[in-house]
Design an enzyme around this catalytic site. Structure first.
Site, short mmCIF file in Angstrom:
data_model
loop_
_atom_site.label_atom_id
_atom_site.label_comp_id
_atom_site.label_asym_id
_atom_site.label_seq_id
_atom_site.Cartn_x
_atom_site.Cartn_y
_atom_site.Cartn_z
CE1 TYR A 149 -3.91 2.22 0.69
CE2 TYR A 149 -2.55 3.18 2.42
CZ TYR A 149 -3.67 3.22 1.62
OH TYR A 149 -4.57 4.26 1.75
CD GLU A 151 8.02 1.94 -0.64
OE1 GLU A 151 7.84 3.00 -1.29
OE2 GLU A 151 9.01 1.77 0.11
CD GLN A 280 5.50 10.45 16.53
OE1 GLN A 280 5.16 11.05 17.54
NE2 GLN A 280 6.70 10.60 15.99
P1 NAD Z 1 -12.66 1.97 0.37
O1 NAD Z 1 -12.01 0.62 0.42
O2 NAD Z 1 -13.97 2.13 1.03
O3 NAD Z 1 -12.82 2.45 -1.14
C1 NAD Z 1 -11.98 2.06 -2.18
C2 NAD Z 1 -12.84 1.77 -3.40
O4 NAD Z 1 -11.98 1.41 -4.50
C3 NAD Z 1 -13.80 0.59 -3.19
O5 NAD Z 1 -15.06 0.95 -3.64
C4 NAD Z 1 -13.18 -0.52 -4.01
O6 NAD Z 1 -14.11 -1.49 -4.44
C5 NAD Z 1 -12.54 0.26 -5.14
N1 NAD Z 1 -11.43 -0.46 -5.80
C6 NAD Z 1 -10.41 -1.12 -5.20
N2 NAD Z 1 -9.59 -1.63 -6.13
C7 NAD Z 1 -10.11 -1.28 -7.33
C8 NAD Z 1 -9.72 -1.51 -8.69
N3 NAD Z 1 -8.62 -2.23 -8.97
N4 NAD Z 1 -10.48 -1.01 -9.67
C9 NAD Z 1 -11.60 -0.29 -9.40
N5 NAD Z 1 -12.03 -0.04 -8.14
C10 NAD Z 1 -11.28 -0.52 -7.12
O7 NAD Z 1 -11.61 3.00 0.94
P2 NAD Z 1 -11.75 4.57 1.23
O8 NAD Z 1 -11.48 4.76 2.66
O9 NAD Z 1 -12.96 5.12 0.64
O10 NAD Z 1 -10.49 5.11 0.45
C11 NAD Z 1 -10.59 5.76 -0.80
C12 NAD Z 1 -9.21 6.26 -1.23
O11 NAD Z 1 -8.71 7.16 -0.25
C13 NAD Z 1 -8.18 5.13 -1.35
O12 NAD Z 1 -7.37 5.40 -2.47
C14 NAD Z 1 -7.38 5.25 -0.08
O13 NAD Z 1 -6.06 4.80 -0.27
C15 NAD Z 1 -7.44 6.74 0.19
N6 NAD Z 1 -7.25 7.03 1.64
C16 NAD Z 1 -8.28 6.81 2.53
C17 NAD Z 1 -8.07 7.06 3.87
C18 NAD Z 1 -9.15 6.88 4.89
O14 NAD Z 1 -8.90 7.10 6.10
N7 NAD Z 1 -10.35 6.50 4.54
C19 NAD Z 1 -6.81 7.52 4.31
C20 NAD Z 1 -5.81 7.70 3.39
C21 NAD Z 1 -6.04 7.46 2.04
#
Ligand code: NAD
Ligand code: UDP
Length: 320
Positions: A149, A151, A280
């Site tokens: 994740y 990297e 942290q």
């Molecule tokens: P989530 O898992 O609820 O949403 C991710 C979505 O991407 C899901 O609907 C999943 O089905 C879809 N997905 C995964 N792989 C896929 C692929 N290969 N093709 C098409 N769709 C795909 O997570 P989230 O919390 O909503 O996160 C959304 C974004 O925000 C992510 O990129 C995550 O890395 C980033 N992010 C979230 C947080 C947080 O605290 N929620 C923090 C840092 C970064």
């Protein structure tokens, strides 16, 4: 808004937690929204209420494969985000971040559109600088369980900036810190969803390690507002910009707050700390305040009350 002036906006990962809120908000603001998802961690339940809107389209697609579509803006959110979900198939997680970024950047280049990348505080790894500022390069283990994740997201940022330098692409990179709220997946294993469900069901609350590690939690509506403000900046603003609530809590404090608000009889129990778990995490949001005029104001207790109500309904419906 008349159809001629509507923007067409693609949201990858649109059926997930953050993506579903973004779909709703952008529709409300009078845009055409194309929600793309492969439904790995996202669900139709998160967007079912939008399906009757003629300005909403749902596309089952995997971002590791190229896509040709006419859009004005792209929010690239597709990627599993919780440690159990992204470690379930680590090679796929990395492909999603890297090939997903290449495919979406290629699309943005073709349509000359703006593109926002949902990057993460995980690019800072287990940070030696506290709070984290955007100029800190991070402390990431390149070969550990979280690396697929961390990297993958770092490489995606590299690709965004290479497309910016090589092709003058209009990029926007936000580094998201822990965000919580309704539409979180009940079984994603993240700390807020785990603790709330455990508290509501009267089960033991599983603290990993001694619970002295810290996180800073932002309520979802404010995060979505940050995305939209970032996308609206002029072309000179690329980021990366930290988005998160600087209020910092130990994991034990979070557990105690949730027990307190729910009035639960659950006990706190201690389990082994996962490897490379950051000790942290707190965003320095000076840049977001200055560039976007953005600063979260929703207190943790206030956001937790709304999130608890959401999970309470899911449990009553037998969905959690
Ligand atoms: P989530 O898992 O609820 O949403 C991710 C979505 O991407 C899901 O609907 C999943 O089905 C879809 N997905 C995964 N792989 C896929 C692929 N290969 N093709 C098409 N769709 C795909 O997570 P989230 O919390 O909503 O996160 C959304 C974004 O925000 C992510 O990129 C995550 O890395 C980033 N992010 C979230 C947080 C947080 O605290 N929620 C923090 C840092 C970064
Ligand atoms: N955590 C915990 N109990 C749980 C789930 C998570 O103590 O049931 C801890 C986890 O070890 C980490 C923090 O809570 O220190 C935040 O975990 P999460 O998976 O929500 O996100 P992270 O910030 O680690 O990606």
């Amino acid at each position: 808004m008349d159809n001629y002036h509507r923007k067409r906006i693609l949201i990858t990962g649109g059926a997930g937690f953050l993506g579903s809120h973004l779909c709703e908000r952008l529709l409300k603001e009078g845009n055409d929204v194309v929600c793309l998802d492969n439904f790995f961690t996202g669900t139709k339940d998160n967007i079912i209420h939008l399906m009757d809107d003629h300005h909403f389209e749902l596309l089952r697609h995997d971002v590791v494969n190229p896509l040709i579509i006419e859009v004005d803006e792209i929010y690239n959110l597709a990627c599993p985000a919780s440690p159990p979900h992204y470690q379930y198939n680590p090679i796929k997680t990395n492909k999603t971040s890297v090939m997903g970024a290449i495919n979406m950047l290629g699309l943005a280049k073709r349509v000359k559109g703006k593109i926002l990348q949902a990057s993460t505080s995980e690019v800072y790894g287990d940070p030696a600088v506290h709070p984290q500022t955007e100029d800190y390069w991070g402390n990431v283990n390149p070969i550990g369980a979280r690396s697929c994740y961390d990297e993958g997201k770092r490489c995606a940022e590299t690709l965004f900036f290479d497309y910016y330098r090589e092709h003058k692409l209009r990029i926007k990179v936000v580094r998201i810190f822990n965000t919580y709220g309704p539409n979180m997946h009940p079984h994603d294993g993240r700390v807020v969803s785990n603790f709330i469900i455990q508290a509501l069901k009267g089960e033991d609350i599983t603290i990993y390690g001694e619970g002295q590690q810290t996180r800073s939690f932002c309520y979802v509506d404010e995060m979505i507002d940050g995305f939209i403000r970032m996308m609206a900046t002029d072309d000179s603003v690329t980021g990366p910009v930290n988005l998160g609530n600087p209020g910092e809590f130990t994991i034990k404090e979070l557990a105690e707050k949730i027990v307190d608000i729910t009035g639960s009889k659950s006990k706190l129990v201690y389990k082994p700390l996962p490897t490379d778990d950051p000790k942290q995490r707190q965003p320095d949001i000076t840049l977001a305040k200055k560039t976007l005029g953005w600063e979260p104001v929703i207190k943790l207790e206030e956001g937790l009350v709304k999130t608890i109500a959401y999970f309470d309904d899911l449990i009553k419906e037998g969905r959690a």
